[in-house]
Design an enzyme around this catalytic site. Sequence first.
Site, short mmCIF file in Angstrom:
data_model
loop_
_atom_site.label_atom_id
_atom_site.label_comp_id
_atom_site.label_asym_id
_atom_site.label_seq_id
_atom_site.Cartn_x
_atom_site.Cartn_y
_atom_site.Cartn_z
CB ALA A 89 -0.93 -0.14 1.33
CG HIS A 110 -8.91 -3.22 7.87
ND1 HIS A 110 -9.17 -1.98 8.35
CD2 HIS A 110 -7.91 -3.25 6.92
CE1 HIS A 110 -8.52 -1.18 7.75
NE2 HIS A 110 -7.52 -1.65 6.70
CE LYS A 169 -5.66 5.38 11.08
NZ LYS A 169 -4.58 5.59 10.01
NE ARG A 210 -8.31 6.04 0.48
CZ ARG A 210 -7.48 5.64 -0.10
NH1 ARG A 210 -7.40 5.23 -1.36
NH2 ARG A 210 -6.31 5.08 0.65
#
Length: 428
Positions: A52, A122, A140, A210
Amino acid sequence: MLALISRVQNVRQDFSCSHEPNSEFFQISNPPSSAVQPKEKAALRFGCLGAAKIVPTALATPAKSHSDVVLYAVAARDKARAEEFARKHGFHKSYGGPSGYQDLINDPEVDVIYNPLPNGLHFEWTMKALEGGKHVLLEKPATDTEDEARQIFALAQKKGLVVLEAFHYRFHPSIQRVKAILDSKELGDVKSISAALSAPEGTAKPDDIRWKYELGGGSTMDPGCEYCRSGITDIHCIVRFDSRFPAYTVNVLNYLASPSKPKSILSASAERYSSAPQHKQVDKEFTATVSLENDILGELFSNLNESRILGIIPRFPKLKATVHCEGGTVEIFNFLIPHYYHYIAVSSIGKQSRVEKAYKFTNGSKGEDWWTTYRYQLEAFVDKVRGRKPQTWVEPQETITNMRLIEEIYAKDGFGSRPQSNYEYHDE
């Protein structure tokens, strides 16, 4: 407008020597040679899930100045990409292919897993890492749902392992200074808190993860970007925005209001990224009003794709949290990435206003002026894993509360929670 111009001038002054080797701004990405520590013989070996873009900022660079952290291995779906990423960022080895993530977890030399995967992955890969006996530094928002967060921390407790939701800003002296001002009651009781984060239109491209509902996308979960130039041409620097804006607004609200807890969502609204069918539940912007204990009101705003002025000029990003108290106001500009630049403005009724900055703790806690939020976070995480008391911590219940509030906002604005993972953990 005059206030904005003044802020820009302050940023220019702070960054005017940003390319000088001895400047703090330069050292943020390039730790001084004296700070690059030789690694301890039994240093913690970190394995990274995914190549990432956040990894260099959040882990690779901070690790250079920590003697107890080794960049051991990285895994990616594409083997060639994993190999190239490892060479570029200093990982000792790499794993690739369909089994790459699991191969990394199965490596007995790995002590810690860093999980910066898309939100929707996650839960699965953090649970698998815990099953494999690894501590986890988890980006997060920790999960897509409150239930998933509870399962993660239950397993971590059972296994005696550390999991930290990586709200890096919480470890920086600046936000802790704001909290100290509030706790001192210098300004009286807290009455309201507002937090706003935004990014200019086009920051996240149409094919960005996203905007993908199935991967936990949406403005209330995970808006942000990597690198973009400021829309104000007088700031000749690259500003990095983290990728989980709204999770931050919810977290900073809960942190600054504590010990008062959220009670209910009074109102919430959101705007779709586009009219395309796949974006039916993907928000580009959200606002919410939250009721908290002790009559505190919270106002939240986030926008990953804020429209240009006159369709041409990118808007200056919103990066601010403001607390109104009985006897005055405290505002922090850029609580998200304060290591680049921030200010804390304190206005007290009947007293002279003041502006503070806090790049380093004054109580003897570890840190340097050039330490980023991520470097402070890494220090705390290693302390926790080693059984030492960290300077501060994001407790499991904070993560669970954060996810509950995010789900309640989605329920109120009609967009619905992000899809729960298909992965099921079966206790042996």
